[in-house]
Write an enzyme that holds these catalytic residues in place. Structure first.
Site, mmCIF file in Angstrom:
data_model
loop_
_atom_site.group_PDB
_atom_site.id
_atom_site.type_symbol
_atom_site.label_atom_id
_atom_site.label_comp_id
_atom_site.label_asym_id
_atom_site.label_seq_id
_atom_site.Cartn_x
_atom_site.Cartn_y
_atom_site.Cartn_z
ATOM 1 N N SER A 172 -74.189 48.443 -30.864
ATOM 2 C CA SER A 172 -74.093 47.051 -31.281
ATOM 3 C C SER A 172 -73.790 46.123 -30.114
ATOM 4 O O SER A 172 -73.933 44.912 -30.240
ATOM 5 C CB SER A 172 -73.007 46.904 -32.349
ATOM 6 O OG SER A 172 -71.762 47.333 -31.828
ATOM 7 N N TYR B 83 -71.050 45.047 -35.441
ATOM 8 C CA TYR B 83 -71.651 45.631 -36.637
ATOM 9 C C TYR B 83 -70.583 45.966 -37.677
ATOM 10 O O TYR B 83 -70.889 46.111 -38.853
ATOM 11 C CB TYR B 83 -72.397 46.925 -36.286
ATOM 12 C CG TYR B 83 -73.770 46.732 -35.678
ATOM 13 C CD1 TYR B 83 -74.233 45.484 -35.270
ATOM 14 C CD2 TYR B 83 -74.615 47.821 -35.511
ATOM 15 C CE1 TYR B 83 -75.485 45.330 -34.709
ATOM 16 C CE2 TYR B 83 -75.876 47.684 -34.961
ATOM 17 C CZ TYR B 83 -76.303 46.437 -34.560
ATOM 18 O OH TYR B 83 -77.553 46.289 -34.008
ATOM 19 N N CYS C 198 -73.106 54.205 -31.626
ATOM 20 C CA CYS C 198 -72.319 53.228 -32.378
ATOM 21 C C CYS C 198 -71.823 53.925 -33.624
ATOM 22 O O CYS C 198 -72.625 54.480 -34.395
ATOM 23 C CB CYS C 198 -73.193 52.023 -32.746
ATOM 24 S SG CYS C 198 -72.430 50.844 -33.889
ATOM 25 N N GLU D 142 -63.068 44.235 -24.566
ATOM 26 C CA GLU D 142 -64.093 43.333 -24.035
ATOM 27 C C GLU D 142 -63.497 42.196 -23.215
ATOM 28 O O GLU D 142 -64.198 41.591 -22.388
ATOM 29 C CB GLU D 142 -64.964 42.816 -25.172
ATOM 30 C CG GLU D 142 -65.748 43.944 -25.842
ATOM 31 C CD GLU D 142 -66.834 43.462 -26.771
ATOM 32 O OE1 GLU D 142 -66.964 42.231 -26.967
ATOM 33 O OE2 GLU D 142 -67.566 44.317 -27.307
ATOM 34 N N CYS E 174 -64.575 54.938 -32.124
ATOM 35 C CA CYS E 174 -65.312 53.747 -31.702
ATOM 36 C C CYS E 174 -65.628 53.943 -30.226
ATOM 37 O O CYS E 174 -64.758 54.379 -29.459
ATOM 38 C CB CYS E 174 -64.499 52.478 -31.918
ATOM 39 S SG CYS E 174 -65.285 50.976 -31.252
ATOM 40 N N THR E 175 -66.846 53.613 -29.820
ATOM 41 C CA THR E 175 -67.245 53.900 -28.442
ATOM 42 C C THR E 175 -66.542 53.020 -27.417
ATOM 43 O O THR E 175 -66.598 53.303 -26.221
ATOM 44 C CB THR E 175 -68.773 53.766 -28.278
ATOM 45 O OG1 THR E 175 -69.215 52.527 -28.855
ATOM 46 C CG2 THR E 175 -69.482 54.919 -28.975
ATOM 47 N N HIS E 176 -65.860 51.966 -27.865
ATOM 48 C CA HIS E 176 -65.036 51.186 -26.944
ATOM 49 C C HIS E 176 -63.759 51.937 -26.550
ATOM 50 O O HIS E 176 -63.216 51.731 -25.466
ATOM 51 C CB HIS E 176 -64.608 49.863 -27.585
ATOM 52 C CG HIS E 176 -65.661 48.800 -27.611
ATOM 53 N ND1 HIS E 176 -66.759 48.859 -28.428
ATOM 54 C CD2 HIS E 176 -65.768 47.634 -26.918
ATOM 55 C CE1 HIS E 176 -67.494 47.773 -28.246
ATOM 56 N NE2 HIS E 176 -66.920 47.016 -27.342
#
Length: 291
Positions: A18, A49, A80, A159, A191-193
């Site tokens: 996303s 998303y 994602c 982010e 979560c890929t973060h």
């Protein structure tokens, strides 16, 4: 396992997310499969998303997969968690190339690591509410107890670059408190973060908790899948080629994406290109394509 006679080892792997979190999956693919070419797409115009419906996420995912198929990819990694939870079953049925998501690999590893059968999951609200991790864990380990915690503040903190910041530490401690009360011994970073703040999460969880990074597990499972299909590349891309080994595309904010990508992927200067993802249909994918 399906056969894909029209695919070749030298074709690239498609990876999408996303936004920027899926770069952690791309980074692991680069590390574990250095011979592979990658085409990455980040849907930066429509992130996040996690707050969108299953129907919307599935439509977006189909558009992106169509774009990746145009790039002649040999496999698609859905990097994602939300798209893996909502869209993977449909994409798997419709796509003419092999597809992998990030949820199953993480769930499998968690089941193999837990000692007391009490597994924690952290992720976006959509990933947690989908129950996908719980479902996959129970398929493998029916007796497991799964405790999930939505962590909506982690993505904006990542982010904003607040990876090592007292604010992030405090938020992590608050999110971890209820999970630790349940006596978990294994925690899936769903979560890929989240791998980008692994140290922070580790401090909040404590050294006795095994942290599962689905980005790494997905790269390893993808490698195994390509080996089985005889699609793993055994040759490094030609250095003089006019086509870069790694290509990055976004739906918006190409410059910001490029800066972030260069901060976490140390493989030279990475360029990104904005494309019109709305050009691609969100209807079900066709049964096949020519390569």
């Amino acid at each position: 396992m399906r056969q894909y006679s029209d695919l070749k080892p030298g074709m690239p792997i498609g990876v999408f997310d996303s936004g920027i979190g899926g770069l952690t999956v791309a980074r692991e693919i680069m590390r574990q499969m250095p011979n592979e070419k990658i085409v990455y797409f980040g849907d930066t115009a429509r992130v996040p998303y996690g707050s969108k419906s299953k129907e919307t996420v599935t439509r977006y995912s189909r558009q992106i997969v169509r774009f990746l198929l145009d790039q002649k990819v040999k496999a698609v990694a859905i990097a994602c968690n939300t798209a893996s939870a909502y869209a993977l079953p449909e994409i798997e049925k419709e796509c003419p190339v092999p597809v992998i998501g990030v949820i199953r690999p993480g769930a499998r590893t968690a089941c193999s690591c837990t000692r007391n059968g009490r597994i924690g999951v952290i992720g976006t609200r959509a990933t947690v509410s989908s129950g996908s991790y719980t479902d996959f864990i129970h398929e493998i380990m029916p007796e497991a107890e799964v405790f999930a915690q939505a962590c909506p503040l982690f993505v904006p903190l990542v982010e904003e670059g607040l990876w090592e910041d007292p604010v992030t530490d405090e938020i992590a401690r608050r999110y971890m408190a209820s999970l630790l009360d349940h006596g978990i011994d294994t925690l899936i970073m769903g979560c890929t973060h989240y791998p980008l703040i692994r140290k922070t999460i580790g401090r909040a969880a404590g050294e006795k908790i095994s942290l599962i990074n689905p980005a790494y597990e997905t790269a390893m499972e993808l490698r195994h899948m390509l080996e089985e299909l005889k699609l793993l590349s055994d040759q490094r891309p030609f250095l003089g080629s006019t086509t870069p080994q790694y290509r990055f595309y976004v739906s918006d904010m190409a410059e910001q994406f490029q800066q972030f990508a260069n901060s976490i992927i140390k493989y030279g200067i990475l360029a990104s290109e904005k494309i019109d993802i709305y050009h691609y249909s969100g209807e079900p994918l066709s049964a096949g394509r020519k390569v």
